[in-house]
Design an enzyme around this catalytic site. Structure first.
Site, PDB file in Angstrom:
ATOM      1  N   LEU A  61     -19.576   5.586  45.263  1.00 20.49           N
ATOM      2  CA  LEU A  61     -19.184   7.405  45.955  1.00 20.49           C
ATOM      3  C   LEU A  61     -19.755   7.027  47.433  1.00 20.49           C
ATOM      4  O   LEU A  61     -18.860   7.444  48.258  1.00 20.49           O
ATOM      5  CB  LEU A  61     -19.908   8.146  45.904  1.00 20.49           C
ATOM      6  N   CYS A  84     -19.107  -2.551  43.029  1.00 20.21           N
ATOM      7  CA  CYS A  84     -18.930  -2.815  41.172  1.00 20.21           C
ATOM      8  C   CYS A  84     -19.263  -1.563  40.447  1.00 20.21           C
ATOM      9  O   CYS A  84     -20.730  -1.107  40.274  1.00 20.21           O
ATOM     10  CB  CYS A  84     -19.236  -4.354  40.922  1.00 20.21           C
ATOM     11  N   ILE A  85     -18.422  -1.223  39.122  1.00 15.55           N
ATOM     12  CA  ILE A  85     -18.878   0.051  38.654  1.00 15.55           C
ATOM     13  C   ILE A  85     -19.263  -0.447  37.128  1.00 15.55           C
ATOM     14  O   ILE A  85     -18.222  -0.927  36.199  1.00 15.55           O
ATOM     15  CB  ILE A  85     -18.513   0.959  38.876  1.00 15.55           C
ATOM     16  N   ILE A  86     -19.903  -0.797  36.949  1.00 17.21           N
ATOM     17  CA  ILE A  86     -19.704  -1.016  35.397  1.00 17.21           C
ATOM     18  C   ILE A  86     -20.439   0.226  34.137  1.00 17.21           C
ATOM     19  O   ILE A  86     -21.414   0.784  34.249  1.00 17.21           O
ATOM     20  CB  ILE A  86     -21.291  -2.537  34.444  1.00 17.21           C
ATOM     21  N   GLU A  89     -23.811   4.870  29.200  1.00 19.79           N
ATOM     22  CA  GLU A  89     -23.534   5.725  27.861  1.00 19.79           C
ATOM     23  C   GLU A  89     -22.937   6.980  28.556  1.00 19.79           C
ATOM     24  O   GLU A  89     -23.423   7.269  27.785  1.00 19.79           O
ATOM     25  CB  GLU A  89     -25.119   4.832  27.138  1.00 19.79           C
ATOM     26  N   THR A  90     -23.044   7.335  29.811  1.00 23.02           N
ATOM     27  CA  THR A  90     -22.611   8.238  29.829  1.00 23.02           C
ATOM     28  C   THR A  90     -21.381   8.818  30.948  1.00 23.02           C
ATOM     29  O   THR A  90     -20.718   7.226  30.855  1.00 23.02           O
ATOM     30  CB  THR A  90     -23.666   9.037  31.067  1.00 23.02           C
ATOM     31  N   HIS A  92     -21.163   9.236  33.437  1.00 24.25           N
ATOM     32  CA  HIS A  92     -20.988   9.146  35.186  1.00 24.25           C
ATOM     33  C   HIS A  92     -20.488   7.557  34.918  1.00 24.25           C
ATOM     34  O   HIS A  92     -19.387   7.896  36.525  1.00 24.25           O
ATOM     35  CB  HIS A  92     -22.764   8.817  35.357  1.00 24.25           C
ATOM     36  N   ASN A 117      -8.673  -1.841  48.033  1.00 23.17           N
ATOM     37  CA  ASN A 117      -9.501  -1.660  46.785  1.00 23.17           C
ATOM     38  C   ASN A 117     -10.248  -2.654  46.031  1.00 23.17           C
ATOM     39  O   ASN A 117      -9.370  -2.951  44.479  1.00 23.17           O
ATOM     40  CB  ASN A 117      -9.477   0.058  45.736  1.00 23.17           C
ATOM     41  N   ARG A 131     -15.063 -11.514  37.309  1.00 19.73           N
ATOM     42  CA  ARG A 131     -14.017 -10.992  38.098  1.00 19.73           C
ATOM     43  C   ARG A 131     -14.280 -10.967  39.479  1.00 19.73           C
ATOM     44  O   ARG A 131     -13.829 -11.043  40.037  1.00 19.73           O
ATOM     45  CB  ARG A 131     -13.724  -9.558  37.743  1.00 19.73           C
TER      46      ARG A 131
END
Length: 154
Positions: A61, A84-86, A89-90, A92, A117, A131
């Site tokens: 962000l 990196c966004i993994i 459980e939410t 978010h 990007n 990746r």
């Protein structure tokens, strides 16, 4: 002519380019590999080390904020977003992925600067690991190609 595997052109020349990289530290083991692969490819394409500016931010962000600061300086031919966004459980995951991606795209359009990007979004760590190198290389290639294209179009 485009590469068989990817959408970037085969012959790219980054010799005259100035590139800014913003790397999120969150999931640092992945983003460090993204950054190393990206930098190595930029150098291979002829971008001079002294013309690469690399900054770190806490997470995905914050990437658009640093990209905006770079874009406002008008010193860069292209910018690169690394993160990196993994999925967890939410909700978010969706929030961070959508907002960071939208921010990067908006900046590219508002400042008319190409931004590659490479904030990767995956379901799990295994996908991110698979990746990390390829996406870093891809980001470098996209940045160089788009910087050259925008120069040609101006």
């Amino acid at each position: 002519m485009f590469g068989a595997d990817k959408g970037t052109a085969d012959k790219l020349d980054g010799k005259k380019l100035h590139i800014g990289i913003v790397q999120a530290r969150f999931n640092e083991n992945i983003t460090n590999t993204l950054a190393a692969a990206c930098r190595a490819e930029l150098l291979r394409l002829g971008v001079q080390e002294k013309h690469i500016r690399h900054v770190l931010v806490p997470g995905a962000l914050e990437v658009p904020v640093a990209l905006q600061a770079m874009a406002e300086r008008d010193e860069y031919d292209a910018l690169i977003a690394l993160g990196c966004i993994i999925r967890g459980e939410t909700y978010h995951f969706e929030l961070v992925a959508n907002e960071s991606g939208a921010g990067v795209t908006r900046l590219a359009l508002d400042y008319q600067v190409p931004i590659a990007n490479a904030i990767i979004t995956t379901e799990n760590l295994e996908q991110a690991l698979a990746r990390q190198t390829e996406k870093g290389v891809d980001a470098a290639r996209v940045a160089v190609e788009m910087a050259n294209l925008l120069e040609e179009l101006s």
